[in-house]
Design a protein around this motif. Structure first.
Motif, PDB file in Angstrom:
ATOM      1  N   MET A 115      10.736  14.753  44.521  1.00 32.18           N
ATOM      2  CA  MET A 115       9.613  15.059  45.234  1.00 32.18           C
ATOM      3  C   MET A 115       9.600  16.277  46.341  1.00 32.18           C
ATOM      4  SD  MET A 115       7.102  12.301  47.124  1.00 32.18           S
ATOM      5  CE  MET A 115       7.915  12.115  48.145  1.00 32.18           C
ATOM      6  N   LEU A 116      10.621  15.840  47.051  1.00 35.81           N
ATOM      7  CA  LEU A 116      10.106  16.730  48.139  1.00 35.81           C
ATOM      8  C   LEU A 116      11.231  18.260  47.747  1.00 35.81           C
ATOM      9  CD1 LEU A 116      12.607  14.442  50.693  1.00 35.81           C
ATOM     10  CD2 LEU A 116      10.304  15.099  50.530  1.00 35.81           C
ATOM     11  N   ALA A 134      -7.189  11.006  46.120  1.00 35.15           N
ATOM     12  CA  ALA A 134      -6.187  10.314  46.262  1.00 35.15           C
ATOM     13  C   ALA A 134      -4.520  11.232  46.551  1.00 35.15           C
ATOM     14  CB  ALA A 134      -5.953   9.038  45.188  1.00 35.15           C
ATOM     15  N   MET A 135      -4.789  11.987  45.510  1.00 32.17           N
ATOM     16  CA  MET A 135      -3.000  13.019  44.782  1.00 32.17           C
ATOM     17  C   MET A 135      -3.217  13.943  45.966  1.00 32.17           C
ATOM     18  SD  MET A 135      -1.128  12.958  43.244  1.00 32.17           S
ATOM     19  CE  MET A 135       0.735  14.291  43.877  1.00 32.17           C
ATOM     20  N   ARG A 136      -4.430  14.509  46.829  1.00 32.06           N
ATOM     21  CA  ARG A 136      -4.568  15.509  47.937  1.00 32.06           C
ATOM     22  C   ARG A 136      -3.889  14.076  48.817  1.00 32.06           C
ATOM     23  NH1 ARG A 136      -8.074  15.245  51.657  1.00 32.06           N
ATOM     24  NH2 ARG A 136      -8.093  17.012  52.834  1.00 32.06           N
ATOM     25  N   ASP A 141       0.475  13.503  52.443  1.00 29.99           N
ATOM     26  CA  ASP A 141       1.204  12.712  53.581  1.00 29.99           C
ATOM     27  C   ASP A 141       2.636  12.510  52.861  1.00 29.99           C
ATOM     28  OD1 ASP A 141      -0.783  11.355  54.322  1.00 29.99           O
ATOM     29  OD2 ASP A 141      -0.533   9.530  52.574  1.00 29.99           O
ATOM     30  N   ASN A 142       3.002  13.549  52.392  1.00 35.09           N
ATOM     31  CA  ASN A 142       4.677  13.820  51.834  1.00 35.09           C
ATOM     32  C   ASN A 142       5.215  15.462  52.060  1.00 35.09           C
ATOM     33  OD1 ASN A 142       5.851  10.669  51.006  1.00 35.09           O
ATOM     34  ND2 ASN A 142       3.738  11.249  50.101  1.00 35.09           N
ATOM     35  N   GLY A 143       3.751  15.803  53.020  1.00 36.53           N
ATOM     36  CA  GLY A 143       5.002  17.479  53.174  1.00 36.53           C
ATOM     37  C   GLY A 143       4.277  18.373  52.640  1.00 36.53           C
TER      38      GLY A 143
END
Length: 718
Positions: A115-116, A134-136, A141-143
């Motif tokens: 994912m990263l 929600a995906m946005r 939230d994850n970079g």
């Protein structure tokens, strides 16, 4: 400027990824976009020089610094290929949009490292086409870059040029595009389930249709029934709140209604357009289909028929593609400021609802809800909205002006940027006669001049899910309508007793109620508070299971319409705790026994032997006193009791605040001496420690010599 869309070649059209990309290209061609073909191959051993040469051949037709390229990922050629493709496109200074056909790989916790790396790759694009807000939020939230532009897809299309000459027929059957899903092993054999895959799953009424070509599949689905969209496991269940299902579009394009789990990302579209059923479980789905009338099914068919036109014509995809071009070519397009609330697909349900007759010709609706929500809606059974609340703690509503035959439904909703989305609803509730047999718990409610608020308290006691509950209302010489209200309830409900006595104070009223109590356990309730619908059932169950003398719950204190959690212990829940350990927990948390007679139930045999002292501060005096005689206690952190200090202005607490310091000292002295003199001699050491802690709070309310004299008396006598 030219606009290109990548398309992977070399896979069967039966492969969903290939079909999605093929469909997207067909739709893109209608609005003048060009195809950039990519052949699917195994390049794991290919050198970097060969890979770059291959990609340079693919993008050779691009104009430097002018063109837009919409990359459909995954390509099927692996992350290394996609990484190099983006790198070479950037050398051409192309404006890059990434359109991912599935986000599941990103969302699975096991793929964290991948994912990263993927988000690092996505950060090189100017815009992303994603399935939901929600995906946005997940990406942010994850970079993902904070200035990234997003286009929200909402729904897959299923482009097709087929005219249906007849509507789907009403068949109580399910279609599932796959070979298995969570729950199939326990499939209820009452209704047929058709699986469209090379599956070996066996079971009653499970039919294997095999893998059908797209045209044949659509033809089969269009005959009728319901399209089932369901998760394979916990990971895919989690993903469905962010991603959109391609299967959903295939069902809708075929003209049949769908069944989906509550919480999926496009639930609102399904509900608002009446495209099918949103359910919390497969059992709920089976029951709903099994009891559905043909007229209701035809309503779904009419709604799906209208909606299916935009899916078949590819309008969702067209909008995404056009919006993507706007996003990379203009400043403001693609910027979304609205936050995306993400709600887990965890269980959301009304575990208990009940309708009772209330004083004054009204009806009292009570409910118990588990799960996330932002508010509740109450409807009658004719689908008329009666009431809305954003108070997530609410569990009771008084319905005025309705006939006794009326029925009501409670719905829980969450807020989304598009409006309210219903995530759970109760069964219809009607008045029902109940027979009270064995009395498990007797609840004693002292009452004095409480006509303005006692109805609410009685209604919430009546609404308890514990069928063996007795309510004893002790009217302590009221001079308003309190006695009439108590009598009205006692006449209509066989589990309510109204007792009238001369005014003697709350402790005397409680002791009177104790004499009449028939239950195995006794609980107390003030006439201005509320108890949540499952409080007594949960406490009784825990006390019985653990063979405890006392069962306690944490509470809500309501002040200024705010709910504060109180009386919480760091104890193992629903387990027997020794009284010594319970006393020690009080000492650790520096918790005294103030005003906590009512958030618990007591074994009746214990209470009848140990009456409440008829003094000011009886709650404080009696609590440690009776606990000292108990063998064991159990605790549930469920905030079952609501201590409401907003419904009336003058309470005993207010009276206590008005006392002088000297009066405070004298009252507390009586409290301390009572539980020291009368408490269990075997627990004297702990009661003495409690008294010492109690007295530390009195230092500001008495002269130093009074404090020292009292402690000297305690040290000498106890």
């Amino acid at each position: 400027m030219n606009i290109y869309v990548t398309k992977v070649n070399g896979l069967s059209l039966w492969n969903p990824s290939q079909y999605i990309q093929w469909m997207t290209i067909e739709i893109a061609a209608q609005i003048g976009f060009r195809e950039m073909g990519i052949f699917c191959y195994d390049g794991r051993t290919e050198s970097i020089e060969s890979l770059r040469s291959r990609i340079d051949g693919i993008i050779a037709g691009l104009s430097w610094g002018e063109d837009v390229v919409i990359c459909q990922f995954p390509t099927g050629n692996g992350f290394r290929f996609e990484q190099e493709l983006i790198s070479r496109l950037k050398l051409y200074r192309c404006r890059i949009v990434i359109f991912n056909s599935t986000m599941e790989g990103l969302l699975r916790e096991s793929n964290h490292d991948k994912m990263l790396k993927t988000i690092e790759l996505y950060n090189q694009a100017k815009a992303l086409i994603i399935p939901s807000l929600a995906m946005r939020q997940f990406l942010l939230d994850n970079g993902i870059r904070k200035d990234m532009k997003f286009i929200i897809q909402d729904m897959w299309d299923y482009a097709m040029d087929i005219n249906f000459f007849s509507d789907p027929q009403f068949h109580r059957e399910f279609h599932f595009l796959g070979g298995s899903f969570a729950g199939i092993d326990n499939w209820n054999g009452g209704l047929p389930l058709k699986l469209y895959a090379a599956s070996s799953k066996q079971g009653k009424n499970i039919y294997h249709m095999g893998e059908l070509p797209p045209g044949n599949l659509t033809s089969e689905l269009s005959k009728g029934g319901f399209g089932l969209v369901w998760y394979q496991d916990e990971d895919s269940k989690h993903c469905m709140q962010y991603d959109v299902s391609f299967s959903l579009a295939r069902y809708l394009a075929a003209g049949i209604p769908v069944i989906v789990p509550a919480g999926i990302s496009n639930q609102m579209i399904i509900e608002e357009n009446h495209l099918g059923l949103v359910v919390n479980s497969l059992d709920e789905a089976i029951e709903a289909v099994g009891t559905m009338a043909e007229a209701e099914y035809q309503q779904y068919i009419r709604s799906v028929r209208q909606f299916a036109q935009i899916v078949r014509k590819g309008y969702y995809t067209k909008k995404c593609l056009v919006d993507a071009v706007h996003a990379v070519c203009t400043k403001n397009a693609g910027k979304i400021s609205a936050p995306a609330n993400v709600y887990r697909l965890g269980k959301r349900e009304f575990t208990y609802t009940v309708l009772k007759e209330s004083f004054g010709g009204n009806l009292a609706l009570s409910w118990n809800y588990h799960g996330e929500a932002d508010g509740f809606l109450i409807y009658d059974t004719f689908d008329n909205l009666i009431y809305e609340t954003r108070n997530m703690y609410q569990h009771y509503f008084l319905l005025k002006g309705y006939r006794k035959e009326s029925g009501f439904i409670v719905k829980a909703y969450v807020d989304t940027w598009k409006g309210k989305m219903v995530v759970a609803e109760s069964e219809p509730n009607y008045l029902q006669a109940e027979i009270y047999d064995h009395t498990c718990v007797s609840v004693i409610m002292p009452a004095y001049n409480s006509e303005d608020y006692i109805v609410r308290s009685i209604d919430t006691a009546l609404a308890q899910s514990l069928s063996g509950l007795e309510l004893i209302i002790v009217d302590d010489g009221s001079i308003d309508r309190t006695s009439d209200i108590a009598d009205w309830y006692a006449e209509r409900y066989s589990n309510i007793t109204a007792i009238h006595r001369e005014n003697g104070g709350v402790a005397a009223a409680r002791n009177t109620g104790i004499k009449y109590a028939k239950g195995e356990y006794i609980g107390f309730m003030d006439n201005d508070d509320m108890i949540r619908p499952e409080m007594m059932a949960r406490l009784y169950s825990s006390a019985e299971k653990n063979d405890c003398d006392i069962a306690i719950t944490s509470i809500y204190v309501i002040k200024n319409n705010e709910y504060e959690v109180a009386v919480q212990y760091e104890l193992k829940e629903d387990a027997a705790i020794s009284v010594d350990d319970f006393f020690d927990m009080h000492f650790i948390n520096e918790m005294l026994f103030s005003v906590m007679i009512w958030n618990r139930i007591y074994r009746t045999s214990l209470v009848k032997q140990l009456p409440i002292p008829e003094i000011v501060g009886d709650d404080d005096a009696w609590s440690p006193f009776i606990i000292s005689y108990a063998d064991s206690i159990c605790y549930l952190d469920e905030r079952g009791y609501e201590y409401d200090r907003t419904i009336r202005s003058k309470t005993l607490v207010d009276k206590w605040v008005s006392y002088s310091k000297e009066e405070h000292f004298l009252v507390c002295k009586k409290i301390i001496l009572f539980f020291l003199e009368n408490g269990n001699p075997k627990k004297r050491k702990r009661l003495k420690e409690l008294a010492k802690r109690y007295m530390l709070g009195l230092k500001g309310d008495c002269r130093q010599d009074e404090y020292e004299k009292l402690w000297e008396q305690i040290e000498k006598s106890y």
